[in-house]
Enzyme design. Sequence first.
Site: not given
Length: 403
Positions: A20, A22-23, A43, A45-46, A213
């Site tokens: 839930g 950005n992608g 995940f 309350d998405e 990274h």
Amino acid sequence: MPETQTATMNNFKRITICGGGNGAHVLASILSVRHEVAIYAPFADEAARLNSGCERTGGIRAQARDKTWQGRPRRISAHAADVFPGSDLVLLALPASAHAPTLQAMAPFIGDETWVIALPARGGFDWEARAILGAQAKIAGLQTLPWACRIPAGGYGERVDILGTKTVVGLAADPAGLASDIAVALSTLLKVNLAPEGSLLALTLANTGQLIHPGIMYGLFRAWDGAPFGEDNAPLFYGGVTPAIAAHLEAMSAEVLAVKDALAAHFPAQNWAGVLPLLAWCRRSYAHDIADPTDLHTCFTTNRAYDGLRAPMQVIEENALTPWFEGRYLTEDIPFGLLATRGIAEILAVPTPAIDAVILWAQNVLGREWLVGDRLNGADIPASRAPQRYDLTSPQQLLQVRH
Ligand code: NAI
């Protein structure tokens, strides 16, 4: 269009998106325009927030520079039984740590004909997916998410901004013989340019985030004395790359190439061309953004796309910041990236001193245990995607070629 490609696309009638974030917002808006789309969002309350956002606006809107899509998923649920049965295509737009629970949740509801595709795959997605879904599962992975995207403040369930779309993104599949068909089908569905790669094992090595990274975090902070930074002097992330940090990144990259060469000796018929030296990857990926492409140091410090980006920090009090080690640069890119590569090196007896230095430093600052002596058998290996976690011990087990 060849018959097989048409057949693959025609088979993708019911699509389930997992996640839930950005992608997932971008996928939902583009795919819901023409397809029957469901979202699996267990995940927090998405699911409820996505449902109420779509209720308010009539569908999620993705805004790119020159194009807008708006689409409303047919079903959004936190329960696997509501969304997976009957899916032809399942797309995972998740951090890699959420892959295993999500694959476990869908396993009872999907068949061997359902394609399960991770965007991005990160390292070892194939080993994890096969362990959970079985050897017959049809799986694929993308080298990265095709878009740089963010849900704007207050826009959850309603809007997402597409800040940029990558020129081309690698896709690998198992069965490998279907990678071209899937790349064409998914390119058409998502309106992006996907290029087939040799194998998911090659994709594991080709993941440059696993070097950049953790390697830069190590370079910037391995000698940090614990004193907080002021708001104005927190180090730049890419802009903070010194010639010495660039040299360490090059050493890590050379080790990955040595692993690739060792694999190529075992599997000469496979395509390993996607596993590039880091410098070549930077020059290719940011051809229009790098002012001075002389070497790796200048590629990082003169890249417009990286301009002004600071190292991840947490605020401990006013005007006092400390490095945020718990972020994805170490907690996703090491267990779901670098450890997969380091584990392959161990199986092939390729030495990796530059990679090991980063892993040893990171496990120390994170309080984890991955590398013990020269073996990946620390207490936290079971929560990683090192091949040792799946009891893979020979090159033949690393790459099971299926056409
Ligand atoms: P995000 O942080 O917006 O969303 C992640 C979603 O994953 C959450 O909203 C949630 O639905 C789900 N999730 C997280 N933890 C979970 C858990 N423990 N159990 C179940 N579900 C969980 O992430 P985003 O931006 O959509 O990115 C997805 C992946 O793509 C990440 O690996 C990210 O590093 C990568 N990526 C993202 C880019 C971007 O511009 N957004 C660019 C390049 C790569």
